[in-house]
Every structure is written in structure tokens, then in C-alpha cells.
Write a protein that holds these residues in place. Sequence first.
Motif, PDB file in Angstrom:
ATOM      1  N   THR A  65      46.648  42.995 -59.637  1.00 28.38           N
ATOM      2  CA  THR A  65      46.025  44.659 -58.840  1.00 28.38           C
ATOM      3  C   THR A  65      46.271  46.331 -59.083  1.00 28.38           C
ATOM      4  O   THR A  65      47.467  45.784 -58.441  1.00 28.38           O
ATOM      5  CB  THR A  65      44.461  44.227 -58.462  1.00 28.38           C
ATOM      6  N   TRP A 100      36.707  45.547 -57.106  1.00 30.77           N
ATOM      7  CA  TRP A 100      36.522  45.231 -58.133  1.00 30.77           C
ATOM      8  C   TRP A 100      35.708  45.222 -59.206  1.00 30.77           C
ATOM      9  O   TRP A 100      34.907  43.944 -58.935  1.00 30.77           O
ATOM     10  CB  TRP A 100      38.062  44.566 -58.867  1.00 30.77           C
ATOM     11  N   LEU A 105      39.270  45.773 -65.139  1.00 33.77           N
ATOM     12  CA  LEU A 105      38.763  46.285 -63.925  1.00 33.77           C
ATOM     13  C   LEU A 105      37.956  47.664 -63.594  1.00 33.77           C
ATOM     14  O   LEU A 105      38.628  48.737 -63.931  1.00 33.77           O
ATOM     15  CB  LEU A 105      40.426  45.520 -62.289  1.00 33.77           C
ATOM     16  N   CYS A 120      36.851  51.569 -55.510  1.00 33.59           N
ATOM     17  CA  CYS A 120      37.995  50.305 -56.152  1.00 33.59           C
ATOM     18  C   CYS A 120      38.699  50.092 -54.475  1.00 33.59           C
ATOM     19  O   CYS A 120      39.415  50.708 -53.857  1.00 33.59           O
ATOM     20  CB  CYS A 120      39.299  51.291 -56.996  1.00 33.59           C
ATOM     21  N   LEU A 179      34.726  43.208 -62.187  1.00 34.00           N
ATOM     22  CA  LEU A 179      35.496  42.882 -62.966  1.00 34.00           C
ATOM     23  C   LEU A 179      34.692  42.366 -64.477  1.00 34.00           C
ATOM     24  O   LEU A 179      33.828  41.311 -64.267  1.00 34.00           O
ATOM     25  CB  LEU A 179      36.002  40.790 -62.654  1.00 34.00           C
TER      26      LEU A 179
END
Length: 644
Positions: free
Chosen positions: A107, A153, A68, A76, A155
Motif C-alpha cells: 500500500t 482504502w 485503491l 486515505c 478496494l
Amino acid sequence: MKQIFLLAGILGLSFLNAYSKSDTLHVITHNKMTVVTDPVKGSRSYCAWGEFPSTKTPIRKIVMHVTLGSPVGMRCADWDYSDRISIRRKGGVKGPDQNIEIGRMLTPYGGAFPKDWSFEWKADVTDFSFMLRDSVEIEYIHTGYESNKDRGWALTINFEITKGTPAAEPVALEKVYDGQFLYGDSACSIEQQLSPYTFRTRPGDSFVRFRVYHSGHGMNATDDCGEFCSKNREVWFDNQMVERKAMWKKCGENPLSPQAGTWLYDRANWCPGYLLQPDCYDLKVKPETIHTVDLNMETYKIPKPTANEVISAYLIHYRKVTATNDAAIEDIAVPSRKDLYVRKNPSCMSPTIIIKNQGSENLKNLTIRYGTLGFKLNNFLWKGDLPFNKTEEIVLPGEIQSNKGPNVFEVRLLSPNGKRDARPSDNEMTSSFESVPVLPIRMVFKLHTNHEPLQNGYAIKGLDGKIFCERKAGSLKVADSTYCDTLNLPRGAYQLVVEDTGGDGLEFWANPKGGHGSFQIFTADGKLIRNFGPDFGCSIYYGFRTDPKADSSILVREPAVALFPTLTTGKTELNYFCNEKHEVVVKILTDAGKLVEEHHYMDFNDGTLPFDLSGHPGRYYLKVFINEKLIYNNRIRVVKKLEE
């Protein structure tokens, strides 16, 4: 109804044995994909296809790396949501929906992470190697309700695939449990939902692996279950208990720290910023026999429960183990640059590795050769009793030698159980690392206690375990006081260990009554060498060497900045220290980015700056700039009243 997934083509053992040399490839399905919530539905799916090896290619191991990072044009995200990574379809868009969970990402609280932030986790998914073949669609489901306009995020999901003879061949999978199971309901107990599962083994089965993903969520009003309470779980096989364990995880040693929220609170088998590691149980069976597996949770009842145990569990059918004596090096934790091991690095002593037994015989001894490339290697004889598929962390003796700058550490495993290793391809590993800082012989170590001084202590240790200075936890009795130790440390290698027995460091925003402390290292003439962030959870590890020729390059260039409290009814203070004087600019902005206050401090290098936002509840950011460069960013939560 049972769901059984079979390997399309069974690999011939003669072909497997011919494939001896390790070869690694990467399949990246999600590449810095921007992931945000769907605040209306509470979940959003992100699917991507990957081209995996064909069934003709033998696979030794698959490790799934999940990263992430900060998304482009956004910050974020804020909350600790539970996200699911699954095998969705195989063989093209018309393939059936299989929905097999292979990972669960919890997360982090990312509100204070910088724009260039990223972190990588990993998990072994070799159990699914017979499914990760040809075209496979991988699904990432991101849950939550926070805004999707300005936060999210980036990813990345990267499958690291090592070709070669498998330790044992997985051939089929059965789904046992998959869902959110209400916990505490007297009308329908969780045992009624987690009923025993009966299955029949296949021809050629040698053992089955019971693979369980399990985390507790939700908060009942009276006891904070299931996220913040510890309950026991039992695993049963054929009416025999295999394991009883507390579904609880300590979070104060989380490698991803600090975070903006309650990252260090212990939780029900997970922590914020964590890729859930499954529990795996190898159960010996004979072909074409009937067996039963069962999960039992501790008896628990409460009116109007909201607690959920989120569980997915699978049975993977395996053929026999292919080698008798087969050791593997899983990872090098110290020395390392990897995110997962950041707490113990850099270090100049106690190399730490993780080994795995891939052979049918318990691993009872092993020669380990290790050291930094360019230096003399060491040999260590490890002894233990490690069953098949189990791992063990080994702390090796001695110094981690290094040249200034980047280095490479090497580990080789030799003679498992005094025999030749059947699969030597995974017996070697290297790790890149940075040398530790070289500090002067004479230094001042300063610990400023918070309002809970009995929880804190520190020690400075040498190579042979000799303690050169120690203030044990429980011995510091004066709150809000500075303890100084001026030391002359002979030229050599050392490790500083700072601990907090309360698990919330020297400062934690959710515990304003605990106060604020600090730990710093200075030169003998008062120049700052190192400032350690106070929000560290359980511990700090810091490796260093001393040398009388250490120069001024070891001095900290950027200032040490701390803001406390960050949860307040209005008043807060910024503590600032820098070895050089600068024009310092402090800006306070709303959560939406609107400037509230701006302050300029000329020729400033040391002091405490008070601020007052009384009467203005809300969330703010306090940012500190030097020469227009942002050097500090933290959130302030202004509330009408602090909770008792």
C-alpha cells in the motif's frame, strides 16, 4: 506434504480450437469495499465471492486489476503495509481452505492524497485460470496497526477474463513455499527453511512454471535489512542454476508519485504503492519424471535478526504450447491514460508497446502497424529473439499524431516470424489518450537549483532526437540559483526531460538539507504555463507541441504552491505564484483537524510566506484556499531536533 490442485474437467482440444474469437468478461469480487486495519491483531480479512466461468469455457487470459481509492467518509491510510490477495475457497462455503496467493499489494503512503484519489494496478494471473472457475472466494488480508477510525482504502478487485484458446493449458498446482522466513539467524539459516522441493510431473506435462512472489521486510538495527538492503537470490532446477538476481527495486520511477512518506527509497523487490509482479520460470520436463526446485539466498548472518523474506512459490503444471507462431499485444504504454504509465504521458512521440510471445517458436521478427485513428498508419519491422511467455517493451519511431482533445491509438501485430498468426484474436489493441498541450514558439524554461545542483539537469528534444536545449546533470554547479533559457522552438513536437541523478527530485521532505528547487515554463512576458512538482524522484517527462497561434488557454489557472521544509523544528516557508491576484487563505491544522492558525492575504499572486511552529512538536496540515476552494494540502512534521 505436497498440496496439489487439479483441474476438475480437462478441456477437449477440438472444443478449444473451435473457439477462435476473443471475448472478454469481468468478475468483480470487491467493489469499492472499505478496508481498514485491525490495530489489535495487525491484520484483517476481507472475503468476497465471485462467479467465474465454468470449466467448459476456454480461457485465454486473466488479468487482475486492483484499485485503491479514497474511502467514503474517511481519508486515505498512511502506511506502506504488505497485503495479500488469495484464492481462499472454491465451490461454496464448505470448500476447503486453499490459501493460494495470487497477488501482493504494497500500500502507498496516502496521507496527502485528495478525497477523489484512486489508482489502478494490474497483474497477469492466467496461471490460476483452472482454479478461477465457478464459485471462488477471494480473500484480501490488510495488515498494519494504524488507526481504523478515520483512514483506510476503498478496494476494488476486478478480474478481466478473455475467453479463447489458451497459449498453454495449466492443469495442476503445487505449493512449494509460503511464509515469512527469518533472514540472518545463525542458529537457523534461511536455507534450512527454504529446503529443496522435489516433485513428480504428471502424465501430459510439457513444462512446469515456477511462480515466485518475494519481497523483503523488517529492519535490523545495524543495516536496515531486509527492507532496505540488496541481497542476491538464486533459483535452481535439477542442480542447475536458472537465475541469480539482486532482490532490489528502484523506486524513484514509481508511477504513483509523489506520496507522503519515503516513497522513493529503493527497497527489497518492492516499492510503496505497488502490486508485486511475480518472477516466473518455465522449466521443460517430461511426463512422469522426478525433479527438484530450490531457492537460495545470499549468505547473511547478524545478531538478533528481524529481517523477513516473505515468499510464496508455486509450481504450475502445463500441457504443451498450443501454437507455433503466436504473438500478442499486452499493452500500449504510450500514448495512454492508464495510471501505470502516467510518467510518460501525455506524449507526442515514441509510441511504446509491450508484446508477448505465446508461441512455441522464439519470436524473431514481427510487423507492427500503428498510429492514431484518422491518420495514416505506420509499419515497423521488429527483430529480436523472444522466448515463449516472455514480454518485451518496444519503442516505435515517429510522431504520435492527434486532434485536439481525446484520441484513439491503434496497434496491430502481423506476421510473427513471417508466418500467419495462429491466434489473431489478441493481435490488436487500442488506447484512448489526450493530445499534448500546444505551447507558444517563444518560451522561458526556468530551473531553480536546490542545495545539490550537480544532481540535476534537463533537455528538450525533437522528433528526430535533435536536442534544442540541454543542461547536463553535473554541469550546474551553483546551489539555490535560477538557470533560465529563452527558446524559440520551431513549430513541431517536443519532449522535455528533467532528471535527478540522486533519485529524490528537486525537493524531498526526508532530505531537508538537500534544499528546495523548482522547474517551470513561462511565456516570454512572464506568465506561468506549467509548474512541475519538485518531489518527482528520478525524472519528469513532458510532451508538448509548439505553434505560433497558441492562445492564452495554455496558461495555468491555479497557482504554483510549494512548502519547504515539511520536516522541521518549527520554521517553514510557503512559495506562491499565480497568474492572477486572489484573496488567499492559509490554514494550519493539527493531525486531528483542530485549527491552529489562519492567515488571509488580499490581492496576492507572488511571494514567500514564512510560518513558525517552533516548540510545538507534532504533525500538522497546511491548507491553501482560493474562493473557499482547497487548492493545496500538505503535511508538516515538527520535531524537536533534526537527525544528523
